[in-house]
Design a protein around this motif. Structure first.
Motif, PDB file in Angstrom:
ATOM      1  N   ARG A 192       7.446  -5.729  -0.464  1.00  0.00           N
ATOM      2  CA  ARG A 192       6.389  -6.214   0.432  1.00  0.00           C
ATOM      3  C   ARG A 192       6.170  -5.203   1.557  1.00  0.00           C
ATOM      4  NH1 ARG A 192       5.526 -12.025   0.347  1.00  0.00           N
ATOM      5  NH2 ARG A 192       3.915 -11.649   1.894  1.00  0.00           N
ATOM      6  N   GLN A 202      -4.014 -14.626  -2.099  1.00  0.00           N
ATOM      7  CA  GLN A 202      -3.312 -13.478  -1.537  1.00  0.00           C
ATOM      8  C   GLN A 202      -2.438 -13.906  -0.364  1.00  0.00           C
ATOM      9  OE1 GLN A 202      -5.597  -9.942  -0.917  1.00  0.00           O
ATOM     10  NE2 GLN A 202      -3.918  -8.926   0.142  1.00  0.00           N
ATOM     11  N   LYS A 203      -1.172 -13.439  -0.411  1.00  0.00           N
ATOM     12  CA  LYS A 203      -0.189 -13.754   0.627  1.00  0.00           C
ATOM     13  C   LYS A 203       0.253 -12.511   1.396  1.00  0.00           C
ATOM     14  CE  LYS A 203       0.166 -18.002  -0.950  1.00  0.00           C
ATOM     15  NZ  LYS A 203      -0.364 -19.140  -0.249  1.00  0.00           N
ATOM     16  N   GLY A 204      -0.153 -11.341   0.928  1.00  0.00           N
ATOM     17  CA  GLY A 204       0.251 -10.104   1.574  1.00  0.00           C
ATOM     18  C   GLY A 204      -0.039  -8.922   0.669  1.00  0.00           C
ATOM     19  N   TRP A 205       0.672  -7.831   0.934  1.00  0.00           N
ATOM     20  CA  TRP A 205       0.492  -6.583   0.189  1.00  0.00           C
ATOM     21  C   TRP A 205       1.839  -6.084  -0.311  1.00  0.00           C
ATOM     22  CZ3 TRP A 205      -4.432  -5.487  -0.709  1.00  0.00           C
ATOM     23  CH2 TRP A 205      -5.399  -5.908   0.205  1.00  0.00           C
ATOM     24  N   VAL A 206       1.819  -5.331  -1.421  1.00  0.00           N
ATOM     25  CA  VAL A 206       3.030  -4.734  -1.963  1.00  0.00           C
ATOM     26  C   VAL A 206       2.858  -3.240  -2.185  1.00  0.00           C
ATOM     27  CG1 VAL A 206       3.923  -6.831  -3.067  1.00  0.00           C
ATOM     28  CG2 VAL A 206       2.396  -5.320  -4.331  1.00  0.00           C
ATOM     29  N   CYS A 207       3.956  -2.557  -2.118  1.00  0.00           N
ATOM     30  CA  CYS A 207       4.017  -1.117  -2.347  1.00  0.00           C
ATOM     31  C   CYS A 207       4.025  -0.827  -3.849  1.00  0.00           C
ATOM     32  CB  CYS A 207       5.306  -0.593  -1.711  1.00  0.00           C
ATOM     33  SG  CYS A 207       5.564   1.183  -1.877  1.00  0.00           S
ATOM     34  N   CYS A 256       6.041   0.621   3.892  1.00  0.00           N
ATOM     35  CA  CYS A 256       7.122   0.139   3.039  1.00  0.00           C
ATOM     36  C   CYS A 256       8.455   0.615   3.608  1.00  0.00           C
ATOM     37  CB  CYS A 256       6.955   0.654   1.610  1.00  0.00           C
ATOM     38  SG  CYS A 256       8.303   0.132   0.522  1.00  0.00           S
ATOM     39  N   HIS A 301      -2.646  -3.596  -5.094  1.00  0.00           N
ATOM     40  CA  HIS A 301      -1.518  -3.774  -4.172  1.00  0.00           C
ATOM     41  C   HIS A 301      -1.432  -5.174  -3.549  1.00  0.00           C
ATOM     42  CE1 HIS A 301      -0.053   0.390  -4.241  1.00  0.00           C
ATOM     43  NE2 HIS A 301      -1.325   0.735  -4.318  1.00  0.00           N
ATOM     44  N   PHE A 361      -0.424  -9.041  -3.111  1.00  0.00           N
ATOM     45  CA  PHE A 361       0.607  -9.974  -3.542  1.00  0.00           C
ATOM     46  C   PHE A 361      -0.026 -11.359  -3.528  1.00  0.00           C
ATOM     47  CE2 PHE A 361       3.907 -13.096  -2.434  1.00  0.00           C
ATOM     48  CZ  PHE A 361       4.713 -12.949  -3.554  1.00  0.00           C
ATOM     49  N   ASP A 369       4.870  -4.232   5.458  1.00  0.00           N
ATOM     50  CA  ASP A 369       4.844  -4.898   6.760  1.00  0.00           C
ATOM     51  C   ASP A 369       3.409  -4.961   7.293  1.00  0.00           C
ATOM     52  OD1 ASP A 369       4.270  -2.401   7.921  1.00  0.00           O
ATOM     53  OD2 ASP A 369       6.335  -2.068   8.568  1.00  0.00           O
TER      54      ASP A 369
END
Length: 193
Positions: A166, A156-161, A173, A146, A148, A168
């Protein structure tokens, strides 16, 4: 193999030499699947893509135009490989030194992961389930489930569903309403049931 016998569509200008291709798979113009490549069911191998002997694609994998999947690369089910994705399989290639399959370095792309256009994947990494590499990323190390990632080298810049949106700051999501938590092993995310 003929396309009608195996339930595989091969464009008249495509070349599919493997006899390990699942039904419903489509191989488009100027794409080339070598003998010994394993391709699952309902895959889409677009124009100019190349799948080498010793590569393995699961079911419902999309291989967009110009993508190169070399020996030792395994993509699990529902992986998306954007246009011009490039995998490597040798840390020290030399034209004068021929290496056998056992000397190549494997790469694993887990179920549902996305590699954006122009992503380069340096061999020996594992890209986690539903991870997402932004266009132009250079992946040089493992990517958590998961995660991103973007950049050169990819960070890594964040998380994805699972749906690709993206998440929060509380790992929610907004698009499909799924919620996540850090997985018990501390690597990546797990969906909250």
């Amino acid at each position: 193999m003929t396309a009608t016998e195996a339930g595989v569509f091969v464009h008249p200008k495509g070349l599919c030499e493997s006899d390990e291709v699942g039904a419903g798979t489509r191989v488009w113009a100027f794409a080339h699947v070598l003998p010994g490549a394993k391709v699952g069911r309902d895959c889409n191998i677009c124009d100019g893509a190349f799948v080498e002997t010793g590569a393995a694609l699961g079911d419902r994998v999309t291989v967009k135009n110009g993508t190169l999947v070399f020996s030792g690369v395994t993509c699990e089910d529902e992986v998306f490989l954007g246009p011009n994705v490039l995998f490597t399989n040798d840390f020290r290639p030399r034209a004068a030194i021929r290496k056998g399959p056992d000397e190549l370095v494997a790469t694993l792309v887990r179920r549902g992961a996305t590699l954006g256009a122009g992503t380069v994947v340096v061999c020996g990494v594992e890209i986690g389930r539903y991870a997402f590499a932004a266009a132009g990323s250079v992946v040089t190390r493992d990517v958590a489930p998961h995660a991103f990632v973007a950049g050169n080298p990819a960070r890594q810049k964040g998380w994805v569903c699972e749906c690709g949106a993206r998440l929060d700051e509380v790992l929610h999501c907004a698009e499909c309403r799924r919620d996540y938590t850090v997985s018990p092993d501390g690597i990546g995310l797990a969906e909250i049931a």
